[in-house]
Design an enzyme around this catalytic site. Structure first.
Site: not given
Ligand code: NDP
Ligand code: GDR
Length: 324
Positions: A150, A126, A128
């Site tokens: 995280y 990520s 992050e």
């Molecule tokens: P989501 O939160 O939508 O999905 C997370 C998934 O992980 C769900 O299917 C959840 O299952 C499963 N999970 C959580 N804990 C466990 C566990 N202990 N054992 C097995 N399964 C588990 O995430 P995204 O699809 O958005 O992201 C996918 C991956 O990419 C994540 O690793 C995230 O950190 C990473 N990532 C995401 C980004 C983004 O912008 N979306 C950017 C960079 C990285 P359940 O449905 O049961 O909760």
């Molecule tokens: P992020 O995503 O922390 O970048 O992680 P998120 O959408 O939660 O926040 C992005 C930015 O928005 C600001 N923010 C708020 N965020 C949330 N959730 N709710 C609010 O009300 C709000 N107001 C302002 C936050 O402070 C932050 O700066 C996501 C996740 O998908 C991670 O799993 C992944 O790794 C990274 O993106 C890349």
């Protein structure tokens, strides 16, 4: 006739897992998905794929369940997308986040090493990890400076994946993905929170939307475009790590402007500030340089920021019934 490619996707019930499963099925893969047991099983995002994917019970906390899943699936490719992925929860549940998002990767890699060392492994790293950024834009060589439990857990997971590649010769690649969104995004993440909030207001079901830091800036792309990059990474001759991003940075304020305007609203009349939503340590800005992915994977994003946010706002509007 050669046997079909088999893929195991952890996190298949999540946003990315659902798009990746669709993508792999279209390419003729047999898709296995790791799912956790819950008292109320909710497979909303993969409901339309249920007949076409094989679900295997398991949890990143339970190494034996991971070994069993690998034995059942006998995968050629493993996509490790499972994680505790919501940054604010990583402050309230820091140990669990480290277990799922960090150590869980070691458990899975250890099983891969022992049971299917020839399988190709993708780790969901990520942006992050860059946190308090050391250079702009961020690329594969930019040092990490995570700002949340995280981010720290993902940095550990990234390093351990590289370490297993270098120690044991596993084909293991990390995609350092910047924020990517869709109408299937979890409801608590900022883009979806705003699209849902604007839809509720446009439908007369709410008046205001409390938000945190509107000045935070991110590099937001469309999840459907990003899962293709994951797959492309595992098709190379040798494993490698890649930044996946659009190269454009926008603020949370712009997300609000575009989403509300798409539904005929002025965000300034509805968005309020709630200090409780500010984070203990903020990541102020992130923007990625995906030129390595462009050159080596032939990957580039297809969806613009404006298209993405407008699509999300309209999808939530269509799914929200009017107030009676
Ligand atoms: P989501 O939160 O939508 O999905 C997370 C998934 O992980 C769900 O299917 C959840 O299952 C499963 N999970 C959580 N804990 C466990 C566990 N202990 N054992 C097995 N399964 C588990 O995430 P995204 O699809 O958005 O992201 C996918 C991956 O990419 C994540 O690793 C995230 O950190 C990473 N990532 C995401 C980004 C983004 O912008 N979306 C950017 C960079 C990285 P359940 O449905 O049961 O909760
Ligand atoms: P992020 O995503 O922390 O970048 O992680 P998120 O959408 O939660 O926040 C992005 C930015 O928005 C600001 N923010 C708020 N965020 C949330 N959730 N709710 C609010 O009300 C709000 N107001 C302002 C936050 O402070 C932050 O700066 C996501 C996740 O998908 C991670 O799993 C992944 O790794 C990274 O993106 C890349």
């Amino acid at each position: 006739m050669s046997e079909p490619r088999r893929a195991l996707v952890t996190g298949i019930t999540g946003q990315d897992g659902s798009y990746l499963a669709e993508f792999l099925l279209e390419r003729g893969y047999e898709v296995y998905g790791l799912v956790r047991r819950a008292s109320l099983q909710r497979f909303e995002r993969i409901e339309h794929l249920r007949e076409r994917v094989e679900l295997v019970h398991g949890d990143l906390l339970d190494q034996a369940s991971l070994a069993r899943a690998l034995d059942l699936a006998r995968p050629h490719e493993i996509y490790n997308l499972a994680a505790q992925s919501f940054v604010p929860t990583s402050w309230t549940e820091p140990v669990l986040t480290a277990e799922f998002t960090g150590l869980g990767v070691t458990r899975l890699l250890e099983c891969v090493r022992q049971r299917c060392p020839d399988a190709r492994f993708y780790q969901a790293s990520s942006s992050e990890m860059f946190g308090k950024v050391r250079e702009v834009p961020q690329r594969e060589s930019t040092p990490f400076y995570p700002r949340s439990p995280y981010g720290a857990a993902k940095a550990y997971a990234h390093h351990i994946t590289v370490n297993y590649r270098e120690s044991y010769g596993l084909y293991a690649s990390c995609g350092i993905l910047f924020n990517h969104e869709s109408p299937r995004r979890g409801r608590e993440f900022v883009t979806r929170k705003v699209s849902l909030g604007a839809a509720a207001i446009a439908r007369g079901r709410a008046k205001t939307l409390p938000m945190g830091n509107l000045d935070a800036r991110r590099d937001w792309g469309f999840a459907g475009d990003y899962v293709e990059a994951m797959w492309k990474m595992l098709q190379l001759d040798a494993p490698d790590d890649f930044v996946i991003a659009t190269g454009e940075m926008h603020s949370v304020r712009e997300v609000c402007e575009i989403a509300f305007a798409a539904l005929g609203l002025d965000w300034r009349a509805h968005v309020t500030l709630d200090p409780k939503l500010l984070r203990p340590a903020e990541v102020d800005q992130l923007v990625g340089d995906a030129s390595k992915a462009r050159a080596k994977l032939g990957w580039q994003p297809r969806t613009t920021f404006r298209e993405l946010i407008e699509r999300m706002a309209r999808a939530d509007y269509d799914a929200t019934p009017p107030a009676s």
